[in-house]
Design a protein around this motif. Structure first.
Motif, short mmCIF file in Angstrom:
data_model
loop_
_atom_site.label_atom_id
_atom_site.label_comp_id
_atom_site.label_asym_id
_atom_site.label_seq_id
_atom_site.Cartn_x
_atom_site.Cartn_y
_atom_site.Cartn_z
N LEU A 168 0.34 13.16 7.73
CA LEU A 168 0.09 13.06 9.17
C LEU A 168 -1.02 12.09 9.52
N LEU A 169 -1.97 11.86 8.62
CA LEU A 169 -3.17 11.12 8.98
C LEU A 169 -2.88 9.70 9.44
N ASP A 170 -1.99 8.98 8.75
CA ASP A 170 -1.75 7.58 9.09
C ASP A 170 -1.13 7.41 10.47
N GLY A 171 -0.05 8.17 10.72
CA GLY A 171 0.66 7.98 11.99
C GLY A 171 0.23 8.92 13.10
N HIS A 172 -0.32 10.09 12.75
CA HIS A 172 -0.63 11.10 13.77
C HIS A 172 -1.97 11.75 13.47
N PRO A 173 -3.07 11.01 13.60
CA PRO A 173 -4.39 11.60 13.29
C PRO A 173 -4.75 12.77 14.20
N PHE A 174 -4.29 12.74 15.46
CA PHE A 174 -4.59 13.85 16.36
C PHE A 174 -3.93 15.14 15.86
N VAL A 175 -2.67 15.02 15.42
CA VAL A 175 -1.97 16.19 14.91
C VAL A 175 -2.67 16.72 13.66
N ALA A 176 -3.12 15.80 12.81
CA ALA A 176 -3.83 16.23 11.60
C ALA A 176 -5.13 16.95 11.95
N THR A 177 -5.81 16.48 13.00
CA THR A 177 -7.04 17.13 13.44
C THR A 177 -6.77 18.55 13.94
#
Length: 499
Positions: free
Chosen positions: A400-409
């Motif tokens: 998730l970090l590369d494309g969706h950092p908000f989701v990872a957070t």
């Protein structure tokens, strides 16, 4: 290995449940149900190991084709299903061994075995109508058991709630199966309900979004995603531990996404899975916050588990190989820790007459083994390094970090909130002053042998699989690769096609 073993695997627990009718006393029925569950686990493990040893060669069983319908008895083992077979069987075996005796009578044991049979059918079914029938039947034994045992008003309310969600969850998948069958038949597919090569013969694009919505509704209800979340915490709090563990730990909603939605509806999956992931993420965060305010241990565990079920769906919906691997491992990790903590919560309820943490406290002095086991399981559930949950969360974050950092957070926030909830429950229940010392009689013992065996097995499985996750990753590598590329490949084909 002979293919008819798949039918035997599905039928064995159901036959065992029917055989319990001939047994008069609960103790003998309990022993018989444990023997049946143990035999099912042994057979399921043999099937899964055979698949792994054959380097991905599928085990398949075919029956005659029904005229005019194009459906048939079609079972098969692939990388998606193989790890779930022993997992579901082990869950059933564990709760039959360790659940409180008042929850493992003849009828309750039969309900667990029937639920196991139907669950194995979902995993193995490679025909859409067959899968739909097993999917609906999975909740029926639990609903019947709740109606049979509704001696208190809470059980009446729970039975009615399960009935409503049984109907609500069944209608969308039935409608989707009909639309898929008609659409694929119109496209000239000879066996329109066959799922063996779903990614090679997906549904025509014109109806994909409608079917996606129908299947997504079924998944949201079965996975207890907000706003359809209310039944899961109530089931875990008030329902039989065996049924609650089987429904929460077998992840049939997520399995439906992987088996049907991604390979059969690649265009709709590529466009609409992010929305489904968004709903699951909101659900995970919401249930993590609600869990913080709960005072009943079993209800608290219900909200924590519901939150973790949402994170599983987030990982699958991302369709990145790392996140899908993480979601698959998360399913196993959540099932193991949920079963272990529910066994301990049931043991507390049986000894103290309540799981209301406001009435408990100081239990570690009387139940040190129980306290240590709950603490280790809680750490495993929130991703202690070395646990399987840690590996799953690490893969989810990498995906998730590369494309969706908000989701990872948000995923990290959910994990922290669930960790606070579980550790608060641990210290409230097992440490501090005993709020009602008379709750625990002088003759009440710590974990007995059968309970200790199951919780130690849960801890050991989580630790061993966390330190050596490679076998679980390898057996699913081909299935994960197919899931990760299906929507992207179809999307690329659509973009490159001439207009």
């Amino acid at each position: 290995m002979s293919a008819p073993l798949l039918t035997i695997l599905v039928a064995l627990p159901a036959v065992g449940a029917l055989a319990l009718r001939a047994i008069r006393d609960d103790r003998s029925a309990r022993v018989a149900s444990i023997v049946v569950a143990g035999a099912t686990f042994a057979l399921a493990s043999a099937v899964a190991l055979s698949f792994a040893d054959a380097r991905g060669a599928h085990l398949v069983e075919l029956g005659p084709i029904l005229p005019l319908v194009g459906a048939r008895w079609h079972l098969g083992v692939d990388g998606l299903a193989a790890p779930f077979l022993p997992l579901a069987s082990l869950l059933a075996l564990g709760v039959l061994v360790a659940a409180p005796r008042e929850e493992t009578g003849r009828a309750s044991s039969a309900a667990v075995l029937l639920t196991l049979s139907m669950t194995l059918g979902v995993y193995l079914a490679l025909d859409l109508l067959l899968l739909t029938a097993f999917w609906i039947a999975c909740l029926v034994p639990g609903a019947m058991e709740l109606h049979r045992a509704r001696r208190a008003d809470v059980r009446v309310e729970l039975a009615r709630m399960i009935d409503v969600y049984l109907v609500l969850g069944s209608l969308p998948i039935v409608a989707a199966a009909i639309v898929i069958g008609v659409s694929r038949a119109s496209a000239g597919i000879e066996l329109p309900f066959d799922l063996a090569n779903a990614s090679a013969a997906p549904m025509p694009s014109s109806g994909q979004h409608l079917v996606f919505v129908l299947l997504a509704l079924a998944v949201l209800i079965r996975k207890a995603i907000t706003p359809f979340h209310s039944w899961m915490p109530v089931l875990i709090e008030r329902g039989p531990i065996g049924i609650a563990t089987m429904i929460a730990g077998t992840h049939l909603g997520a399995f439906l996404v992987a088996r049907l939605m991604i390979p059969l509806l690649p265009e709709a999956a590529g466009a609409d899975l992010p929305l489904l992931a968004g709903l699951a993420l909101v659900s995970a965060l919401y249930n993590a916050f609600v869990a913080l305010s709960q005072h009943d241990m079993r209800r608290m565990l219900g909200f924590v588990v519901t939150s973790q079920l949402g994170l599983v769906l987030v990982g699958l919906a991302e369709v990145d190989s790392n996140s899908v691997h993480g979601a698959m491992l998360q399913m196993v990790a959540v099932a193991i820790t949920t079963a272990g903590m529910l066994v301990i919560a049931g043991a507390i309820g049986a000894r103290c007459g309540t799981t209301d943490m406001r009435r408990l406290g100081g239990l570690s002095s009387r139940f040190p083994s129980m306290a240590a086991a709950f603490f280790l399981l809680a750490l495993a559930a929130i991703g202690l390094p070395g646990s399987l949950q840690y590996v799953a969360e690490d893969l989810l974050l990498h995906g998730l970090l590369d494309g969706h950092p908000f989701v990872a957070t948000v995923l990290l926030v959910v994990t922290v909130l669930n960790g606070i909830t579980l550790l608060r429950a641990f210290f409230t229940t097992f440490y501090g002053p005993a709020r009602e010392p008379r709750l625990v009689g002088a003759e009440v013992r710590d974990l007995v042998a059968r309970e200790r065996l199951v919780v130690l097995a849960a801890i050991a499985i989580g630790l061993v699989s966390g330190l050596a996750p490679a076998p679980l990753l390898q057996v699913r590598a081909e299935a994960v690769r197919a899931l990760a590329i299906a929507p992207a490949a179809h999307h690329a084909t659509t973009i490159d096609a001439p207009h």
